[in-house]
Motif scaffolding. Sequence first.
Motif, PDB file in Angstrom:
ATOM      1  N   ALA A 226       0.822  -1.212   0.000  1.00 22.73           N
ATOM      2  CA  ALA A 226       0.000   0.000   0.000  1.00 22.73           C
ATOM      3  C   ALA A 226       0.855   1.261   0.000  1.00 22.73           C
ATOM      4  O   ALA A 226       0.407   2.328  -0.434  1.00 22.73           O
ATOM      5  CB  ALA A 226      -0.936   0.006   1.205  1.00 22.73           C
ATOM      6  N   ILE A 227       2.092   1.178   0.513  1.00 18.60           N
ATOM      7  CA  ILE A 227       3.028   2.309   0.500  1.00 18.60           C
ATOM      8  C   ILE A 227       4.342   1.831  -0.096  1.00 18.60           C
ATOM      9  O   ILE A 227       4.944   0.875   0.388  1.00 18.60           O
ATOM     10  CB  ILE A 227       3.273   2.873   1.910  1.00 18.60           C
ATOM     11  CG1 ILE A 227       1.954   3.275   2.576  1.00 18.60           C
ATOM     12  CG2 ILE A 227       4.208   4.082   1.835  1.00 18.60           C
ATOM     13  CD1 ILE A 227       2.120   3.752   4.006  1.00 18.60           C
ATOM     14  N   ILE A 228       4.770   2.518  -1.146  1.00 19.02           N
ATOM     15  CA  ILE A 228       6.031   2.173  -1.806  1.00 19.02           C
ATOM     16  C   ILE A 228       6.862   3.433  -1.964  1.00 19.02           C
ATOM     17  O   ILE A 228       6.361   4.488  -2.359  1.00 19.02           O
ATOM     18  CB  ILE A 228       5.786   1.531  -3.189  1.00 19.02           C
ATOM     19  CG1 ILE A 228       5.039   0.203  -3.034  1.00 19.02           C
ATOM     20  CG2 ILE A 228       7.098   1.316  -3.926  1.00 19.02           C
ATOM     21  CD1 ILE A 228       4.675  -0.443  -4.343  1.00 19.02           C
ATOM     22  N   LYS A 229       8.155   3.331  -1.646  1.00 14.92           N
ATOM     23  CA  LYS A 229       9.078   4.449  -1.841  1.00 14.92           C
ATOM     24  C   LYS A 229       9.605   4.428  -3.279  1.00 14.92           C
ATOM     25  O   LYS A 229      10.109   3.402  -3.730  1.00 14.92           O
ATOM     26  CB  LYS A 229      10.248   4.363  -0.858  1.00 14.92           C
ATOM     27  CG  LYS A 229       9.860   4.540   0.597  1.00 14.92           C
ATOM     28  CD  LYS A 229      11.069   4.488   1.511  1.00 14.92           C
ATOM     29  CE  LYS A 229      11.759   3.151   1.460  1.00 14.92           C
ATOM     30  NZ  LYS A 229      12.865   3.028   2.428  1.00 14.92           N
ATOM     31  N   ILE A 230       9.490   5.551  -3.958  1.00 16.31           N
ATOM     32  CA  ILE A 230      10.084   5.706  -5.286  1.00 16.31           C
ATOM     33  C   ILE A 230      11.404   6.436  -5.078  1.00 16.31           C
ATOM     34  O   ILE A 230      11.460   7.670  -5.031  1.00 16.31           O
ATOM     35  CB  ILE A 230       9.160   6.494  -6.232  1.00 16.31           C
ATOM     36  CG1 ILE A 230       7.738   5.913  -6.214  1.00 16.31           C
ATOM     37  CG2 ILE A 230       9.732   6.507  -7.642  1.00 16.31           C
ATOM     38  CD1 ILE A 230       7.644   4.471  -6.643  1.00 16.31           C
ATOM     39  N   ASP A 231      12.475   5.679  -4.922  1.00 15.93           N
ATOM     40  CA  ASP A 231      13.753   6.245  -4.505  1.00 15.93           C
ATOM     41  C   ASP A 231      14.340   7.226  -5.521  1.00 15.93           C
ATOM     42  O   ASP A 231      15.057   8.152  -5.142  1.00 15.93           O
ATOM     43  CB  ASP A 231      14.764   5.127  -4.232  1.00 15.93           C
ATOM     44  CG  ASP A 231      14.430   4.360  -2.950  1.00 15.93           C
ATOM     45  OD1 ASP A 231      13.830   4.969  -2.049  1.00 15.93           O
ATOM     46  OD2 ASP A 231      14.759   3.168  -2.867  1.00 15.93           O
ATOM     47  N   SER A 232      14.055   7.026  -6.801  1.00 17.82           N
ATOM     48  CA  SER A 232      14.628   7.915  -7.815  1.00 17.82           C
ATOM     49  C   SER A 232      14.120   9.343  -7.660  1.00 17.82           C
ATOM     50  O   SER A 232      14.819  10.305  -7.986  1.00 17.82           O
ATOM     51  CB  SER A 232      14.292   7.403  -9.220  1.00 17.82           C
ATOM     52  OG  SER A 232      12.878   7.322  -9.402  1.00 17.82           O
ATOM     53  N   LYS A 233      12.879   9.478  -7.173  1.00 24.70           N
ATOM     54  CA  LYS A 233      12.291  10.817  -6.993  1.00 24.70           C
ATOM     55  C   LYS A 233      12.097  11.170  -5.531  1.00 24.70           C
ATOM     56  O   LYS A 233      11.724  12.297  -5.209  1.00 24.70           O
ATOM     57  CB  LYS A 233      10.934  10.895  -7.705  1.00 24.70           C
ATOM     58  CG  LYS A 233      10.969  10.671  -9.186  1.00 24.70           C
ATOM     59  CD  LYS A 233       9.609  10.906  -9.828  1.00 24.70           C
ATOM     60  CE  LYS A 233       8.574   9.902  -9.372  1.00 24.70           C
ATOM     61  NZ  LYS A 233       7.263  10.101 -10.056  1.00 24.70           N
ATOM     62  N   LYS A 234      12.329  10.211  -4.644  1.00 26.44           N
ATOM     63  CA  LYS A 234      12.015  10.383  -3.224  1.00 26.44           C
ATOM     64  C   LYS A 234      10.544  10.781  -3.058  1.00 26.44           C
ATOM     65  O   LYS A 234      10.207  11.749  -2.397  1.00 26.44           O
ATOM     66  CB  LYS A 234      12.929  11.426  -2.584  1.00 26.44           C
ATOM     67  CG  LYS A 234      14.387  10.993  -2.491  1.00 26.44           C
ATOM     68  CD  LYS A 234      14.567   9.806  -1.571  1.00 26.44           C
ATOM     69  CE  LYS A 234      16.032   9.513  -1.275  1.00 26.44           C
ATOM     70  NZ  LYS A 234      16.806   9.138  -2.450  1.00 26.44           N
ATOM     71  N   HIS A 235       9.679  10.009  -3.689  1.00 22.81           N
ATOM     72  CA  HIS A 235       8.238  10.180  -3.547  1.00 22.81           C
ATOM     73  C   HIS A 235       7.652   8.911  -2.932  1.00 22.81           C
ATOM     74  O   HIS A 235       8.188   7.813  -3.123  1.00 22.81           O
ATOM     75  CB  HIS A 235       7.573  10.418  -4.901  1.00 22.81           C
ATOM     76  CG  HIS A 235       7.707  11.820  -5.409  1.00 22.81           C
ATOM     77  ND1 HIS A 235       6.930  12.311  -6.431  1.00 22.81           N
ATOM     78  CD2 HIS A 235       8.507  12.838  -5.027  1.00 22.81           C
ATOM     79  CE1 HIS A 235       7.258  13.566  -6.665  1.00 22.81           C
ATOM     80  NE2 HIS A 235       8.224  13.909  -5.828  1.00 22.81           N
TER      81      HIS A 235
END
Length: 559
Positions: A226-235
């Motif tokens: 349900a929550i995923i970190k998009i590390d490339s954008k820090k979103h």
Amino acid sequence: MQEFVYYNPVGLDFPLDESIFVASTIEETKDANFLISNSTEVESEVSADEIDFYIKNSNDSIAKKIENVHKLYEIAALKFDFAQDITYTQNVGNKLLLVANSDDAKEFIASINPNEFDMFHVSEDIIKSISGHIGNLSVVVDDEGKDVILKVDQIVWFDIKQMGLNQSGSFDPKQSSISEVINTLRANIEEYEYRKFTTYDANICQYHERREEICGRCEDVCPTTAIIKIDSKKHLEFSQVDCHGCGGCISICPSGALDYAPINRNSIYEMAKEFKGSIPLIVPDKMNISKLNIDLKQNVLPFKIEGEKFLHETSFLTILQESGSQVIFYTDFLSKGSKDAIRILNDIYIKKYGKKAIFVAMNEEELSQALEEVDFIENSQFSYNQEDERKREIFAVRLSALVGQDDLGVVKTGENVHYAKVNINEDNCTLCLSCVGACNVDALKAYPEDNTLRLNPSICTGCGYCELSCPEKDCLTIEQDVIELNSSWFLERVVAKDELFACVECGKEFATKKSVEKIANMMAPIFASDPNKQRTLYCCETCKPKVMLANDVVRNQRV
């Protein structure tokens, strides 16, 4: 519309408030729209089983019961009014993946109608990955060394593994029964509804768009995708359809960027106000209280909540202070955030009042013991209008009122809930204000009117981003996991100050004295042979090019 209805076929031995429609037969409730009912048998927006639980078990007087039953209806209505859990629907087809051994598969297939599902049957050892959500699941399986993607709507997995629990749409008959799972599958195909359980404010998120990762606790505790970190954008990416609504991410979030949509901070506050003069017994929906036979001492009132993991130090302290009482939390599980919050508040209350704040009861025996011990705490009641304020600000105001002018020493926080103190070496601080730009919760602020940098330690999350952003050596450090229980902790304090430097040409103040001196000391050796260049180091942005140009003109004339 009649808002409140009380249904009981055997009636009551005391009257209810006139705002509550009392019915002894279901027929009396037909053709009426109700907001709150005590029973699931009556059509209503909300069924509040805490009402019958209170009536059956309370030792309050008849007059008090009449008052409190009406209060419980009002509290349930407040919870409904403030809820932000929007309902959505998801299209679900009949493609089904069955993960089972041959015996379990035969039993399952024998229980469904022929051709009811478009079904794949595999063993769990060939499953490599699962992605997507209910109605749109992609399962990668190993077919004799070749990856094959199966597109399915739902999964039935006997003895399900964590991989299958990460996304919505997976069901284990061993955790319920084959018939229950089949009924769920069929109901989902007709219409699958899911709810928005979280709200998010990226402006105060300690992960969002930061150069380095200094937080990501919400993803760490989430039991699904349900929550995923998009590390490339820090979103952060949220999938509400995969959210179980447990609320663990809410209690662990340091800044309050995440809030629980069914019962947000405003809802907790409005409900808690109704408990003034009562002892709150917090009960999550999952705890079955309908058949619980237990003596509720006088003034104990159930505080019914959805979920059990979202309560944090601010929500607990709000309930404690609005009621002026100790609190019982009846739950069979404590999230990381809630557990830390309870420990911190108990440490604080023992220092201030000599009594613990919150009793945790994880079974009926512990609940009986807690009910014997729980009581009001003299002079602990405090109320203020906290509507729409941030989590840390609310906690700071409430804790400040609790501490007053006392000095109660220090309380340690952590390992999951962090408070901290920023220490600044004023001699090395040039007031570049990188730390202020890094702090998105306003714990660090700049005041240009007197050239000061100020800190409010009570709202610092201890994220450490200011320390990473500070360009000066031996200037800014963080003392982690500490709350000082004295009045100065809650006040903005000056941590660095400087004078403005006036341009040596025009007299305009353009930078702090320390920053000019620092640059001048760095560049002086390079400009040692050119006095005019040295002078530019003490000039504003307007005069600097003029001095340089004049220097070039003189040099050319000499040539």
